[in-house]
Design a protein around this motif. Structure first.
Motif, mmCIF file in Angstrom:
data_model
loop_
_atom_site.group_PDB
_atom_site.id
_atom_site.type_symbol
_atom_site.label_atom_id
_atom_site.label_comp_id
_atom_site.label_asym_id
_atom_site.label_seq_id
_atom_site.Cartn_x
_atom_site.Cartn_y
_atom_site.Cartn_z
ATOM 1 N N TYR A 43 0.730 -0.924 0.075
ATOM 2 C CA TYR A 43 -0.032 -0.176 -0.256
ATOM 3 C C TYR A 43 0.871 1.316 -0.366
ATOM 4 O O TYR A 43 1.809 1.667 1.039
ATOM 5 N N SER A 72 1.047 5.562 0.243
ATOM 6 C CA SER A 72 0.523 6.465 0.352
ATOM 7 C C SER A 72 1.344 7.375 1.161
ATOM 8 O O SER A 72 2.174 6.762 1.653
ATOM 9 N N LEU A 107 -7.727 11.231 3.724
ATOM 10 C CA LEU A 107 -6.231 10.360 2.412
ATOM 11 C C LEU A 107 -6.270 9.427 3.421
ATOM 12 O O LEU A 107 -5.492 8.236 3.924
ATOM 13 N N ALA A 124 -5.874 5.802 4.635
ATOM 14 C CA ALA A 124 -4.425 4.569 5.309
ATOM 15 C C ALA A 124 -4.308 3.262 6.290
ATOM 16 O O ALA A 124 -4.454 2.300 5.643
ATOM 17 N N GLN A 174 -1.167 -1.267 -4.581
ATOM 18 C CA GLN A 174 -2.114 -0.103 -4.362
ATOM 19 C C GLN A 174 -1.630 1.586 -3.819
ATOM 20 O O GLN A 174 -0.733 2.072 -3.582
ATOM 21 N N ASN A 212 -1.861 4.843 -3.848
ATOM 22 C CA ASN A 212 -3.858 5.550 -2.970
ATOM 23 C C ASN A 212 -2.868 7.061 -3.804
ATOM 24 O O ASN A 212 -2.492 8.027 -3.039
ATOM 25 N N ASP A 213 -4.407 7.759 -4.613
ATOM 26 C CA ASP A 213 -4.359 8.523 -4.310
ATOM 27 C C ASP A 213 -2.813 8.962 -5.887
ATOM 28 O O ASP A 213 -2.308 8.241 -5.871
ATOM 29 N N THR A 271 -6.469 4.698 -6.467
ATOM 30 C CA THR A 271 -7.729 5.035 -6.317
ATOM 31 C C THR A 271 -7.028 5.974 -6.728
ATOM 32 O O THR A 271 -5.933 7.271 -6.134
ATOM 33 N N HIS A 302 -8.861 9.627 -5.920
ATOM 34 C CA HIS A 302 -9.591 10.322 -4.216
ATOM 35 C C HIS A 302 -9.951 11.890 -4.399
ATOM 36 O O HIS A 302 -10.474 12.211 -3.422
ATOM 37 N N ASN A 359 -15.624 4.036 0.491
ATOM 38 C CA ASN A 359 -14.649 3.723 1.109
ATOM 39 C C ASN A 359 -15.027 3.536 2.567
ATOM 40 O O ASN A 359 -16.539 2.489 2.902
#
Length: 816
Positions: A68, A70, A120, A124, A317, A319-320, A356, A358, A465
């Motif tokens: 992940y 982020s 955000l 996470a 992934q 995250n944004d 993803t 956001h 979410n």
């Protein structure tokens, strides 16, 4: 390793040993900070064996893991979460009492790591919590900011940012591993050469470099034996100190390299209104993804691993857009370092990333100047240009003769300056692209990335979410948690759908009375906290009307402010009898980005209005406004359980999802909101009778935007005109009629997010709120149904959706 403290005696022995040996003090001579650090280390010892076993199990029998990526992790305090996961709360409380210590005092000594800006980062943190609880192997990768999101204070009503010194007194939950540092290159140039196999290759000759030192955090699952890892990177210079320069007397220059390197991870989201700030942000983003990919590909995987099978071991992934520079970085590692062919490397890369999005705001979709990327990351710009060239050839093949489409879809834009569109790059590289609520995903497909969704409709999906019920119900609201568990058992903690079992109890008078008692008790707890923390006197007998979220114009704190001013004006003008008004306490909690002028003007106006309203005897006991500074996870854990009304009033089509709306509904607050983000799904689940809907729908917003004149709303609505005129009169600013001129002018002549257009619908909905709140029993029934019907909004369900729709991995139990 010390014996895990399963009993009170074992805990006391382990705690005192940690205090003596770890902190070097006796109990009698120890400070509260000594005691808090010793307590944290004692509890973390209990998790260590499980953590090391989870790592060893993953190496022995690897299943596909989640990486992940982020830039934010808003973790909250770690002690309570660890006590909850290990079921040690009672043992620790009793053991500390035997030592003459109070657990709550030591809890308060823990500083919250502010490594995120808002939703955000909190999302996470919820996701990695859920993955551990669901036994899914996961490594969370991010940045160990030395100073996180700033500590907010108010001076004369205005926001003042102060450094978030979360590391000052030590961080007992992290494990530094300098021996696993990764080198990260910047700048320089590229050159071609022929390798030993006669293949022409590219080599990046860097201009300077830093090293990234990993700090590992344990992420425990809820009482299931699994502990995953969160790995945060801190930047260091490769040569921190030059003795020769130091001896010459130039002491500052001797440590210049260290200072320069450490700037990269010095602060969360450095102000980027300057070229230097933009460059530092890009350095941050590349730094952490370069460290993370190298760590997994060259440290976690076996050295002889076949990189063409990388997607069988990991899915990253994004995250944004912040970590999207990982796409060309993986191509560089595969092509330049591991010597794969371009085509093989691209085939692997496209299977290893998911993205993803956001946001729906164009300005939030990052676009980096080509010149900046070329100067800072020359090899990556070459890779991006080749990816783009091959992608546009594919577009031309699919849509011959449509050059306007080609320009719209290009990863590299030409206007207003040449820039790399990171959302486009992510979409081209990702196996899946998801929005974060049903409406958001629809608008993402149809309005933000329509050309891409037409070309690859199967690539787009939705994952709404969710929030972790462990922290935001079990931990944050123990009284309600106990009431729920008594009624339906404790299975809801890991299966939130079981809250549906509460529905019949909404019609049980005794249960409603107990529910109301819990809410009042939570208000009293919050009142005590705000009295000690901020000096506020919170009226516990009034409706608690809560708007807590990042300060942004699209979230429309200005609309809530106009409602407060309107209610105040109606009372002080004598147009409304205060005895007819439902007593209401409005609570704001928000930080504005340091460079966001209009957000800061809004904060100033709220604080000035608050000061006048709270000091006016005409509205005493009827209306008050509270704006505690430095809203964070710790404050949220007390504020959310106490809330009666949840303000989710963004302009329709602008909020991606929201998670505060979920937390508040899950804790028994009724929502007043637009049909925006996850509000749509909340309303559908809890029912129209238990949700206060107002405002335009997204298509109506789009239509009005073509000819919107906000000043007409002002002229046509007497209550709105009176509120704005009062705001402009100087009544809230000691007679200074210019104090709020930027905010008022923005509303009257720009109002990009149409607060004035939705004002009448909003205040009418607030009248419905007042009418409903006058019947405490009916309100409690609706609140209970909100709790019972919000099980869908568990982050565990979100993770199941990611697993099924995007990652295609599976749980791997770590054992008890």
């Amino acid at each position: 390793m010390s014996t895990p403290p399963h009993t009170v005696d074992a805990f006391v022995e382990a705690f005192l040993r940690e205090l003596n040996v770890g902190q070097g003090v006796s109990l009698a001579r120890s400070s509260v900070n000594d005691q808090a650090l010793a307590l944290a280390r004692t509890v973390r010892h209990h998790l260590m064996a499980r953590w090391l076993e989870a790592i060893a199990t993953q190496r022995r029998s690897p299943v596909k893991a989640v990486g992940y990526l982020s830039a934010e992790y808003l973790l909250g305090r770690q002690l309570d979460n660890a006590l909850l996961a290990t079921d040690l709360l009672d043992v620790v409380r009793e053991g500390l009492a035997a030592c003459g210590l109070d657990l709550d005092t030591l809890r308060d000594a823990e500083l919250e790591p502010g490594l995120g800006n808002g939703g955000l980062g909190r999302l996470a943190a919820c996701f990695v919590d859920s993955l551990a609880t669901m036994n899914v192997p996961c490594i969370g990768y991010g940045i160990r900011y030395e100073y996180g999101i700033f500590r907010q204070t108010f001076v004369d009503g205005r926001q003042v940012e102060q450094p978030d010194t979360w590391l000052t007194l030590g961080s007992p939950w992290e494990f530094p591993h300098p021996e696993s540092a990764q080198q990260v290159d910047f700048a320089g140039y590229t050159e071609t050469y022929v390798d030993d196999d006669g293949q022409e290759r590219c080599r990046w000759v860097s201009g300077w470099h830093v090293v990234g030192v990993p700090y590992n955090y344990m992420v425990p699952g809820y009482r299931n034996g699994r502990v995953n890892t969160l790995r945060l990177w801190s930047a260091r210079a490769t040569k921190e100190f030059d003795l020769e320069i130091f001896n010459s007397g130039d002491y500052a220059d001797a440590v210049r390299a260290r200072t320069f390197a450490e700037n990269i991870t010095k602060v969360l989201y450095p102000e980027d209104s300057t070229p230097q700030g933009k460059e530092l942000r890009l350095q941050q983003q590349y730094f952490f993804v370069a460290c993370s990919l190298a760590d997994y590909m060259f440290e976690v995987l076996p050295r002889d691993f076949d990189m063409t099978r990388l997607h069988e071991r990991i899915v990253f992934q994004l995250n944004d857009t912040h970590p999207v520079i990982a796409v060309p970085e993986m191509m560089r590692l595969l092509v330049d370092v591991r010597k794969l062919s371009w085509d093989d490397a691209w085939a692997v890369t496209q299977k290893c990333f998911a993205y993803t999005c956001h946001t729906l705001l164009p300005e939030a979709l990052e676009v980096w100047p080509v010149d900046l990327i070329g100067r800072l990351l020359p090899r990556h710009l070459e890779i991006i240009e080749r990816i783009n060239a091959e992608f546009l050839a594919e577009v031309r093949e699919r849509f011959p003769g449509d050059e306007l489409r080609v320009r719209r879809m290009s990863i590299i834009s030409d206007y207003p300056e040449r820039g790399v569109r990171m959302a486009h790059l992510a979409t081209v590289a990702a196996t899946k692209v998801n929005g974060v609520a049903a409406l958001h995903s629809e608008l993402l497909r149809d309005k933000v990335l329509p050309d891409f969704s037409e070309m690859w409709p199967e690539r787009f999906t939705n994952v709404t979410n969710g929030v972790t019920p462990r922290r935001f119900l079990k931990q944050a609201n123990p009284r309600l948690s106990d009431l729920v568990t008594e009624a339906i058992g404790d299975g809801w903690i890991t299966d939130l759908d079981q809250l549906q079992g509460l529905e019949p109890l909404a019609d049980d008078a005794e249960f409603r009375a107990r529910f109301r008692a819990v809410k009042r008790s939570n208000k009293e707890r919050l009142a005590d906290l705000l009295r000690r923390r901020d000096g506020y006197e919170l009226p516990v007998d009034s409706m608690l009307d809560v708007m807590v979220k990042r300060l942004h114009e699209y979230k429309r704190q200005s609309l809530k402010l106009l409602h407060v001013v309107s209610v105040y004006e109606q009372i002080v003008s004598g147009r409304v009898d205060p005895a007819s008004v439902v007593p209401r306490t409005v609570v704001f909690g928000a930080k504005a980005a340091p460079g966001y002028r209009m957000a800061k003007e809004t904060i100033h106006a709220i604080n000035c209005v608050s000061a006048v309203v709270n000091d006016d005897p005409a509205v005493k006991g009827v209306l008050s406004v509270v704006f505690p500074s430095n809203y964070n996870v710790t404050l949220a854990e007390s504020l959310i359980p106490a809330a009666d009304l949840s303000e989710q009033i963004s302009l329709a089509g602008k909020e991606a999802s929201g998670t505060g709306n979920m937390k508040l509904a899950l804790n028994g607050a009724l929502t007043i909101g637009t049909d925006d983000g996850a509000n749509v799904e909340i309303r559908e689940l809890v029912g129209d009778d238990n949700f206060f809907l107002f405002g335009m729908l997204e298509p109506e917003v789009a239509t009005l935007a073509e000819h919107y004149v906000p000043s007409r709303c002002y002229e046509e609505d007497d209550d709105l005109k009176r509120a704005i005129d009062l705001l402009s009169s100087g009544a809230f600013a000691g007679g200074d009629r210019t104090a709020f001129e930027p905010l008022v002018s923005n509303l009257l002549y720009e109002d990009r997010f149409m607060a004035l257009a939705d004002y009448r619908s909003y205040v009418d909905a607030q009248s419905r709120v007042d009418a409903a709140y006058r019947d405490p029993d009916a309100w409690a029934r609706a609140a209970i149904l909100n709790v019972a019907r919000c099980g869908f909004f568990s982050s565990d369900r979100s993770m199941r959706d990611y697993i099924d729709r995007i990652w295609h991995t599976e749980p791997a139990p770590a054992g008890e």
